[in-house]
Scaffold this motif. Sequence first.
Motif, PDB file in Angstrom:
ATOM      1  N   HIS A  13       0.856  -1.311  -0.072  1.00  0.00           N
ATOM      2  CA  HIS A  13      -0.098  -0.038   0.123  1.00  0.00           C
ATOM      3  C   HIS A  13       0.896   1.338  -0.140  1.00  0.00           C
ATOM      4  O   HIS A  13       1.983   1.337   0.916  1.00  0.00           O
ATOM      5  CB  HIS A  13      -0.931  -0.089   1.100  1.00  0.00           C
ATOM      6  N   PRO A  14       0.398   2.249  -0.863  1.00  0.00           N
ATOM      7  CA  PRO A  14       1.492   3.346  -1.089  1.00  0.00           C
ATOM      8  C   PRO A  14       1.787   4.000   0.411  1.00  0.00           C
ATOM      9  O   PRO A  14       2.613   4.656   0.727  1.00  0.00           O
ATOM     10  CB  PRO A  14       0.521   4.188  -2.142  1.00  0.00           C
ATOM     11  N   LEU A  15       0.751   3.902   1.361  1.00  0.00           N
ATOM     12  CA  LEU A  15       0.866   4.749   2.529  1.00  0.00           C
ATOM     13  C   LEU A  15       1.846   4.018   3.525  1.00  0.00           C
ATOM     14  O   LEU A  15       2.368   4.645   4.662  1.00  0.00           O
ATOM     15  CB  LEU A  15      -0.472   4.902   3.374  1.00  0.00           C
ATOM     16  N   LEU A  16       2.202   2.725   3.010  1.00  0.00           N
ATOM     17  CA  LEU A  16       3.077   2.054   3.974  1.00  0.00           C
ATOM     18  C   LEU A  16       4.650   2.316   3.341  1.00  0.00           C
ATOM     19  O   LEU A  16       5.816   1.903   3.965  1.00  0.00           O
ATOM     20  CB  LEU A  16       3.043   0.625   3.893  1.00  0.00           C
ATOM     21  N   SER A 134      -2.032   5.934 -10.583  1.00  0.00           N
ATOM     22  CA  SER A 134      -2.160   4.877  -9.564  1.00  0.00           C
ATOM     23  C   SER A 134      -1.349   5.413  -8.271  1.00  0.00           C
ATOM     24  O   SER A 134      -0.024   5.466  -8.701  1.00  0.00           O
ATOM     25  CB  SER A 134      -1.243   3.701 -10.153  1.00  0.00           C
ATOM     26  N   ALA A 135      -1.709   5.332  -7.349  1.00  0.00           N
ATOM     27  CA  ALA A 135      -1.067   5.565  -6.073  1.00  0.00           C
ATOM     28  C   ALA A 135       0.020   4.427  -5.721  1.00  0.00           C
ATOM     29  O   ALA A 135       1.145   5.015  -5.050  1.00  0.00           O
ATOM     30  CB  ALA A 135      -1.925   5.945  -5.080  1.00  0.00           C
ATOM     31  N   HIS A 136      -0.361   3.457  -5.941  1.00  0.00           N
ATOM     32  CA  HIS A 136       0.617   2.427  -5.820  1.00  0.00           C
ATOM     33  C   HIS A 136       1.791   2.315  -6.533  1.00  0.00           C
ATOM     34  O   HIS A 136       2.914   2.406  -6.087  1.00  0.00           O
ATOM     35  CB  HIS A 136      -0.119   0.827  -6.079  1.00  0.00           C
ATOM     36  N   ALA A 137       1.582   2.851  -7.760  1.00  0.00           N
ATOM     37  CA  ALA A 137       2.703   3.105  -8.552  1.00  0.00           C
ATOM     38  C   ALA A 137       3.531   4.400  -8.279  1.00  0.00           C
ATOM     39  O   ALA A 137       4.956   4.127  -8.442  1.00  0.00           O
ATOM     40  CB  ALA A 137       2.373   3.193 -10.160  1.00  0.00           C
ATOM     41  N   ASP A 202      -2.199   4.811 -16.424  1.00  0.00           N
ATOM     42  CA  ASP A 202      -2.301   5.260 -15.052  1.00  0.00           C
ATOM     43  C   ASP A 202      -0.992   4.899 -14.081  1.00  0.00           C
ATOM     44  O   ASP A 202      -0.725   5.487 -13.103  1.00  0.00           O
ATOM     45  CB  ASP A 202      -3.442   4.615 -14.152  1.00  0.00           C
ATOM     46  N   LEU A 203      -0.422   3.591 -14.504  1.00  0.00           N
ATOM     47  CA  LEU A 203       0.692   2.817 -13.835  1.00  0.00           C
ATOM     48  C   LEU A 203       1.908   3.755 -14.062  1.00  0.00           C
ATOM     49  O   LEU A 203       2.759   4.036 -13.474  1.00  0.00           O
ATOM     50  CB  LEU A 203       0.859   1.511 -14.069  1.00  0.00           C
ATOM     51  N   GLY A 210       6.423   9.308  -8.598  1.00  0.00           N
ATOM     52  CA  GLY A 210       7.277   8.817  -7.844  1.00  0.00           C
ATOM     53  C   GLY A 210       8.572   9.125  -7.976  1.00  0.00           C
ATOM     54  O   GLY A 210       9.321   9.612  -6.878  1.00  0.00           O
ATOM     55  N   PHE A 211       9.078   8.730  -9.111  1.00  0.00           N
ATOM     56  CA  PHE A 211      10.750   8.983  -9.245  1.00  0.00           C
ATOM     57  C   PHE A 211      10.949  10.487  -9.410  1.00  0.00           C
ATOM     58  O   PHE A 211      11.931  10.834  -8.794  1.00  0.00           O
ATOM     59  CB  PHE A 211      10.810   8.172 -10.713  1.00  0.00           C
TER      60      PHE A 211
END
Length: 222
Positions: A13-16, A134-137, A202-203, A210-211
């Motif tokens: 999960h992105p929050l982790l 995608s927040a996960h990405a 989205d990914l 993120g990068f």
Amino acid sequence: MQVFAKIISVIFHPLLVLTYMLVLFLLVNPYIFGVHNIAEPFGMQLILRVFLSSFFIPMVAVLMLRFTGLVQSLEMPDRQERIIPYIVTGIFYLWLFRNLLDNTTIPRLFTSFALGTTIALFLAFFINLFSKISAHAVGMGGIIGMLVLLMSYFPDYHTIAISFQDGSVLEISSTALLLFVLILAGLVGTSRLSLKAHEPMDLYGGYFIGFVGQMIALRFIM
């Protein structure tokens, strides 16, 4: 396959992401935090603080939004539902970053990662106003960005040594670790596609945001 994809989505999960990276930093070099190992009180308290601020409290806020009907599902398939959670989470991340910045016992490198994560979060919020991302990405892209920065700007981290409480040491090539994280990022992305939570673009956009967030943060902090 669907169950496996959901498990992967929960574990990564992105929050982790911030908590995972803090644990890695403490395992690799606890001395930059002023402790001898991760199990010392300061190390455990720091992990708890970061976990509460970056995951637990934002998640409780999202649950409250769910119970009040402002969010119809915790998975938030509609990008419009993600606007308020993005804002709430962003506030907590800004607060956490400010506290880390003022704490002289926290290494600048981890503070930079926290800022990069916050920047990426707000960039994702802005993009989400127009297109789903995608927040996960975003989270996995942030980890990749930090590892690339370690390899590029800090030659001492070309080999990562993880120390354990029993005195044993595990040495891992940073290149091997980067390849492992790239595989994990692909696994997370595949899981999100399998769950039909996102489209490929989205990914790709999430990985990029993120990068880039880490690159921007490094310019400010380091």
